[in-house]
Write a protein that holds these residues in place. Structure first.
Motif, PDB file in Angstrom:
ATOM      1  N   ASP A  51       0.838  -1.204   0.000  1.00 49.51           N
ATOM      2  CA  ASP A  51       0.000   0.000   0.000  1.00 49.51           C
ATOM      3  C   ASP A  51       0.878   1.262   0.000  1.00 49.51           C
ATOM      4  O   ASP A  51       1.862   1.335   0.731  1.00 49.51           O
ATOM      5  CB  ASP A  51      -0.889  -0.003   1.249  1.00 49.51           C
ATOM      6  N   ALA A  95       0.510   4.330   1.235  1.00 51.45           N
ATOM      7  CA  ALA A  95       0.654   5.063   2.496  1.00 51.45           C
ATOM      8  C   ALA A  95       1.463   4.249   3.501  1.00 51.45           C
ATOM      9  O   ALA A  95       2.350   4.772   4.181  1.00 51.45           O
ATOM     10  CB  ALA A  95      -0.725   5.395   3.074  1.00 51.45           C
ATOM     11  N   GLN A  96       1.177   2.969   3.581  1.00 52.90           N
ATOM     12  CA  GLN A  96       1.876   2.115   4.540  1.00 52.90           C
ATOM     13  C   GLN A  96       3.361   1.989   4.177  1.00 52.90           C
ATOM     14  O   GLN A  96       4.207   1.897   5.064  1.00 52.90           O
ATOM     15  CB  GLN A  96       1.198   0.744   4.604  1.00 52.90           C
ATOM     16  N   ASN A 104       5.085   4.767   5.800  1.00 56.26           N
ATOM     17  CA  ASN A 104       5.131   4.476   7.230  1.00 56.26           C
ATOM     18  C   ASN A 104       6.361   3.640   7.575  1.00 56.26           C
ATOM     19  O   ASN A 104       7.079   3.939   8.526  1.00 56.26           O
ATOM     20  CB  ASN A 104       3.873   3.674   7.588  1.00 56.26           C
ATOM     21  N   MET A 145       3.245  -4.898  14.991  1.00 54.98           N
ATOM     22  CA  MET A 145       2.894  -5.362  13.661  1.00 54.98           C
ATOM     23  C   MET A 145       3.308  -6.833  13.557  1.00 54.98           C
ATOM     24  O   MET A 145       4.401  -7.198  14.002  1.00 54.98           O
ATOM     25  CB  MET A 145       3.667  -4.544  12.622  1.00 54.98           C
ATOM     26  N   HIS A 195       0.070   2.692  14.744  1.00 52.47           N
ATOM     27  CA  HIS A 195      -0.106   3.375  13.454  1.00 52.47           C
ATOM     28  C   HIS A 195       0.465   2.547  12.302  1.00 52.47           C
ATOM     29  O   HIS A 195       0.205   2.852  11.139  1.00 52.47           O
ATOM     30  CB  HIS A 195       0.542   4.756  13.480  1.00 52.47           C
ATOM     31  N   GLY A 196       1.255   1.523  12.616  1.00 55.55           N
ATOM     32  CA  GLY A 196       1.821   0.680  11.561  1.00 55.55           C
ATOM     33  C   GLY A 196       0.938  -0.517  11.210  1.00 55.55           C
ATOM     34  O   GLY A 196       1.284  -1.302  10.328  1.00 55.55           O
ATOM     35  N   ALA A 241      -1.764  -2.007   9.184  1.00 55.52           N
ATOM     36  CA  ALA A 241      -2.471  -1.669   7.945  1.00 55.52           C
ATOM     37  C   ALA A 241      -3.398  -2.834   7.594  1.00 55.52           C
ATOM     38  O   ALA A 241      -3.798  -3.599   8.473  1.00 55.52           O
ATOM     39  CB  ALA A 241      -1.458  -1.397   6.836  1.00 55.52           C
ATOM     40  N   ASP A 242      -3.740  -2.929   6.327  1.00 52.05           N
ATOM     41  CA  ASP A 242      -4.560  -4.065   5.889  1.00 52.05           C
ATOM     42  C   ASP A 242      -3.612  -5.157   5.399  1.00 52.05           C
ATOM     43  O   ASP A 242      -3.558  -5.478   4.218  1.00 52.05           O
ATOM     44  CB  ASP A 242      -5.513  -3.608   4.783  1.00 52.05           C
ATOM     45  N   HIS A 243      -2.831  -5.684   6.326  1.00 53.80           N
ATOM     46  CA  HIS A 243      -1.826  -6.690   5.995  1.00 53.80           C
ATOM     47  C   HIS A 243      -2.477  -8.051   5.745  1.00 53.80           C
ATOM     48  O   HIS A 243      -3.481  -8.385   6.379  1.00 53.80           O
ATOM     49  CB  HIS A 243      -0.842  -6.839   7.163  1.00 53.80           C
ATOM     50  N   VAL A 257      -5.334   3.432   7.096  1.00 53.79           N
ATOM     51  CA  VAL A 257      -4.153   3.840   6.310  1.00 53.79           C
ATOM     52  C   VAL A 257      -4.266   3.304   4.893  1.00 53.79           C
ATOM     53  O   VAL A 257      -4.688   2.168   4.682  1.00 53.79           O
ATOM     54  CB  VAL A 257      -2.838   3.386   6.989  1.00 53.79           C
ATOM     55  N   GLY A 258      -3.922   4.161   3.925  1.00 53.68           N
ATOM     56  CA  GLY A 258      -3.993   3.778   2.520  1.00 53.68           C
ATOM     57  C   GLY A 258      -4.206   5.010   1.665  1.00 53.68           C
ATOM     58  O   GLY A 258      -4.129   6.135   2.148  1.00 53.68           O
TER      59      GLY A 258
END
Lengths: 368, 368
Positions: free
Chosen positions: A77, A79-80, A83, B139, B165-166, B168-170, B204-205
């Motif tokens: 992604d 944005a990520q 990060n 994460m 904040h780290g 995401a859509d992992h 996030v994205g």
């Protein structure tokens, strides 16, 4: 670099004594944000924590740290990815982001330039020489005045006539009116010159505003646009580039003061996120970059790692028309020269046309 | 300040000799980008060019320049406002953005916090004390592991449990699975505590990804979200806040290295663009802000100019649970204390629960 790793280079300013611990802390800060002793899951230790590739001196009191982070931490992604590359570490004053390399699959996921240098050159219909560009300004011109200025610049033979990055959808110069006036102006000028200049409107606003402006611009016949990625957000640039179908010039507004080396921000990140051409302050102008920084930006844009297309360097910011040949000796033909204020200092329209023609001829005269 | 002007304060590092010329150049750079002699239109000279409000010493070799720019130059747009405030000048190393004030109509157009401190306090159902928060990390946790951690933090009585904040859509922890697991966890914990913790997922994205995540989160019952405005773009924060209908916690990721004073970026810009609470690195932790900077951020958040709602300061970054009382002496009750790593260093779940309860009790014990 393993195909599944993002390689990131930082400069660290810290004493030799604590260096190894500092490097370890930075490596962990960007993903797990916990000390290794607090990582209780085998998957985290084995698949999320990156590794230190190298750590060595990089001049007076500085060290170069290269780390490799698993590509999966980016979630593919836009944005990520930022990060992981420079999220929390941007808050630490002893760190500077120097460079990054992403594996091909991640580069394809972020997108890169869709048209690149070649696409912009094809738009201009110019080979074997640098491209020329100028700007419509100052803010405060009406749409009609912007159109007349655009016509003069186009009549002089300038390849790309772009909005100043400060031209928005102002009440005194609405976006749609300006785009219509400037497109009509390039058409009218083409009757004289036999070649149509590319008018490049500036898109600025929240994402929904910019997407509306982009759709409108495309419908009206615009062939390239400009955005300021650091104002709008780099992830939005990636999204815009994925759907726009037009080349994108990127402006550095709001992007200068990051603790990211200009060659990394403008030379690597801007094209990775979809810029086909990148405007940057040329050395000697009213901004701060030296010749080595400018060359590094141009080099990074022209020679990206596969699979990205080469993007076009656009030196700007205080270049004077008289110095075009000198600037071209630095950048060669694979560049677009953007000259704004120095042309617009002309006292009237006739003088402006003359100055612009001089600029265009100076660029054409330099065999590259 | 006139009601139609944006007042912006910069610090300039330049010799006394060239100071007046430098100030004039900065004033013009942010709007017309041309010297006054090249401004040929009465409207531009009369309605676009701003004015210098004051210019005076500000410590060793530094000067404070306050300029007023016509509000109309912002086009009442979130992205264009940044352009006028610190667009090109961000590229000049002798300038730092210190503060800004926007007239009420512009503040309303950008939006400001929709819920503010009071809205977050109402969500937590807590009065007369500081709020507590902790983070789900590292994460690499699966959605199930994230849910179990969330349950422990919630059972300890922590008010807000936020994603790191780290997160995401992992692939290894999909956004939807994590949100479902964490919401279920807070519900389960509430059966013991009688009070439901607020789970705050990290969005996030690219803009379209974040809007999808926001809609999904709201549908699932999420009551507040977190974003990193400098990753996503401040203008997108403004757009998100306008339509989300939930309080927004803002994280400083990717925002530290700007040549913008932290009180201006985190204390003024983040809430102006819609943040209801702002996370910032507390002094003494692993980041760089001193006590005066932290106090200035908190003060700016709590006492915005009308018509903005007060937003909640969230000191974080290396606060230890044992030091909660000490940190509260600095910030008082009108704050949310975010403690992550220091709690998660616990050896097992029972120890974690104990540490978290200690943190919650320490905060409740401080009468404010």
């Amino acid at each position: 670099m393993s195909d599944g790793e993002i390689e990131i280079s930082y400069r660290l300013r810290c004493p030799e004594a604590g260096l190894a611990a500092r490097a370890e802390a930075l490596l962990l800060e960007q993903t797990v944000e916990l000390p290794r002793s607090a990582l209780r899951t085998a998957f985290v230790r084995g698949h999320i924590v990156g590794r230190i590739v190298s750590l060595g001196p990089a001049g007076e009191g500085e060290h170069r740290l290269v780390v490799a982070q698993p590509a999966a931490t980016s979630a593919m992604d836009p944005a990520q990815l930022l990060n992981v590359v420079f999220g929390n570490s941007s808050l630490q004053p002893d760190v500077e982001l120097e460079d990054l390399r992403v594996p091909p699959a991640l580069a394809r996921a972020i997108g890169g330039p869709r048209f690149g240098s070649a696409g912009l050159r094809a738009l201009a219909g110019a080979e074997g020489r640098a491209l020329t560009a100028s700007a419509i300004k100052p803010m405060g011109l009406s749409a009609g005045e912007a159109g007349r200025l655009c016509r003069t610049l186009a009549r002089a033979g300038i390849d790309f006539v772009k909005d100043d990055h400060g031209l928005a959808d102002h009440a005194f110069c609405p976006f749609e009116d300006r785009v219509r006036a400037c497109l009509a102006a390039t058409l009218e000028a083409a009757e004289t010159t036999g070649r149509r200049a590319v008018y490049v409107p500036n898109l600025v606003g929240t994402p929904s505003t910019v997407l509306r402006q982009a759709a409108l611009a495309r419908d009206l016949g615009v062939r390239a646009v400009m955005v300021s990625p650091m104002l709008l957000g780099l992830p939005f640039l990636a999204e815009l580039a994925a759907t726009l179908g037009l080349p994108i010039l990127a402006h550095p507004s709001f992007g200068g003061a990051q603790r990211i080396q200009p060659a990394a921000l403008l030379g690597r990140l801007f094209p990775l996120y979809g810029a086909d051409a990148v405007i940057f302050p040329n050395s000697g102008g009213r901004f701060s970059y030296g010749p080595a920084v400018c060359s590094a930006i141009a080099e990074a844009l022209r020679r990206p790692a596969a699979p990205l297309l080469p993007a076009l360097p656009v030196p700007a910011g205080g270049i004077r028309a008289e110095n075009a040949a000198e600037v071209l000796r630095v950048y060669g033909a694979d560049a677009m020269l953007l000259v704004g204020g120095s042309l617009l200092e002309a006292a009237d329209e006739a003088a402006l046309l003359g100055r612009c023609r001089g600029f265009v001829e100076a660029v054409r005269a330099v065999a590259c």
